[in-house]
Design an enzyme around this catalytic site. Sequence first.
Site, mmCIF file in Angstrom:
data_model
loop_
_atom_site.group_PDB
_atom_site.id
_atom_site.type_symbol
_atom_site.label_atom_id
_atom_site.label_comp_id
_atom_site.label_asym_id
_atom_site.label_seq_id
_atom_site.Cartn_x
_atom_site.Cartn_y
_atom_site.Cartn_z
ATOM 1 N N SER A 230 0.861 -1.184 0.000
ATOM 2 C CA SER A 230 0.000 0.000 0.000
ATOM 3 C C SER A 230 0.892 1.226 0.000
ATOM 4 C CB SER A 230 -0.878 0.001 1.254
ATOM 5 O OG SER A 230 -1.310 1.317 1.539
ATOM 6 N N HIS B 19 -1.591 -1.877 -3.985
ATOM 7 C CA HIS B 19 -2.880 -1.696 -3.322
ATOM 8 C C HIS B 19 -3.070 -0.189 -3.151
ATOM 9 C CE1 HIS B 19 -6.029 -2.756 -0.341
ATOM 10 N NE2 HIS B 19 -5.592 -1.698 0.316
ATOM 11 N N ASP C 278 -5.288 2.897 -1.903
ATOM 12 C CA ASP C 278 -6.347 3.212 -0.935
ATOM 13 C C ASP C 278 -7.043 4.522 -1.294
ATOM 14 O OD1 ASP C 278 -6.112 1.046 1.067
ATOM 15 O OD2 ASP C 278 -4.083 1.826 1.315
ATOM 16 N N MET D 280 -9.862 7.079 -0.483
ATOM 17 C CA MET D 280 -10.688 7.458 0.682
ATOM 18 C C MET D 280 -11.401 8.773 0.403
ATOM 19 S SD MET D 280 -8.122 6.665 3.828
ATOM 20 C CE MET D 280 -7.142 5.160 3.914
ATOM 21 N N HIS E 220 -8.698 -0.162 -3.441
ATOM 22 C CA HIS E 220 -9.470 -0.362 -2.220
ATOM 23 C C HIS E 220 -10.303 0.894 -2.021
ATOM 24 C CE1 HIS E 220 -9.399 -1.136 2.432
ATOM 25 N NE2 HIS E 220 -10.610 -1.185 1.910
ATOM 26 N N MET F 190 -12.554 3.019 -0.199
ATOM 27 C CA MET F 190 -13.165 3.317 1.110
ATOM 28 C C MET F 190 -14.012 4.568 0.921
ATOM 29 S SD MET F 190 -9.862 2.369 3.406
ATOM 30 C CE MET F 190 -8.804 2.411 1.984
ATOM 31 N N MET G 181 -10.443 -6.498 6.592
ATOM 32 C CA MET G 181 -9.656 -5.446 7.236
ATOM 33 C C MET G 181 -9.196 -5.926 8.609
ATOM 34 S SD MET G 181 -9.445 -2.748 5.255
ATOM 35 C CE MET G 181 -8.548 -1.825 6.501
ATOM 36 N N ASP H 71 -5.685 -6.856 5.204
ATOM 37 C CA ASP H 71 -5.208 -5.477 5.062
ATOM 38 C C ASP H 71 -5.211 -4.757 6.406
ATOM 39 O OD1 ASP H 71 -4.596 -2.923 4.199
ATOM 40 O OD2 ASP H 71 -6.536 -2.564 3.237
HETATM 41 C C1 DX5 Z 1 -6.079 1.406 5.869
HETATM 42 C C2 DX5 Z 1 -5.696 0.925 4.488
HETATM 43 C C3 DX5 Z 1 -4.530 0.025 4.447
HETATM 44 C C4 DX5 Z 1 -3.256 0.627 5.008
HETATM 45 C C5 DX5 Z 1 -2.295 -0.457 5.319
HETATM 46 O O1 DX5 Z 1 -7.354 1.938 5.840
HETATM 47 O O2 DX5 Z 1 -6.782 0.233 3.910
HETATM 48 O O3 DX5 Z 1 -4.326 -0.446 3.122
HETATM 49 O O4 DX5 Z 1 -2.657 1.523 4.126
HETATM 50 O O5 DX5 Z 1 -1.185 0.124 5.929
HETATM 51 P P1 DX5 Z 1 -0.362 -0.659 7.049
HETATM 52 O O6 DX5 Z 1 0.231 -1.859 6.386
HETATM 53 O O7 DX5 Z 1 0.642 0.340 7.486
HETATM 54 O O8 DX5 Z 1 -1.349 -1.046 8.127
HETATM 55 ZN ZN ZN Z 2 -6.348 -0.776 2.035
#
Ligand code: DX5
Ligand code: ZN
Length: 223
Positions: A8, A31, A33, A35, A64, A66, A136, A174
Amino acid sequence: MEIRITPSILTVDFADLAAEMRRVPGADGFHLDVMDNHFVPNLTFGLPVVRCLRQVSAQPFDLHLMIEDADRWAPIYAAESGAETVTFHVEASKAPIRLARELRRLGVRAAMGLKPATPIEPYADMITELDQILLMSVEPGFGGQKFLDVVVPKIRRTREIIRGSGAQIAIQIDGGISVETIGRCAEAGADVFVAGSAVYSAADPDAMVTELRKLAAAAYCGM
Ligand code: DX5
Ligand code: ZN
């Protein structure tokens, strides 16, 4: 199933994402993210940035999402981002079966994400609509959080439901994945691993990907 490590980029230098991605040529994909500051209390990047990153990396992308109103937005990302896998959150979808079918129709792998406290059992009958389930292991929103051990039994139950269905469906885990936590997730049946801070805080991020893959492969039960 094949073990895959998908870093990520949430905790990297956003001013130079292309360079950050080049630091892990051995990744099995990235990956990303997305948001929206509504589904989670954080804001990252959206379609224009993902499309630019698509131009500078040949590795598979898994998005991903969110974001609220997944039924509306996930198909747009599937059609326009160039990502191989699009993950929507079940908590943000009013019609997850219809949405999963729509994603597949648009030519991407359909994936559904569950927050740590969302049970898998209500969705057991629809998992064959999916190519991947994202579990998650932190509350979504931020990188660098501590792994929630309470999720491990859910990985195991999800793998059992998948085995019962006879379908080939990946389990992606994740949040808080590191050399300390990856083994117990693989042993429980996860085969795709997101790692953000563990990879990018390592002196050699690409070597960390190799190390995580080795640990996961050694622990994976091969169900
Ligand atoms: C959190 C994200 C993850 C995050 C993982 O909401 O979905 O993908 O970036 O980061 P680490 O590996 O640092 O927990
Ligand atoms: Zn994620």
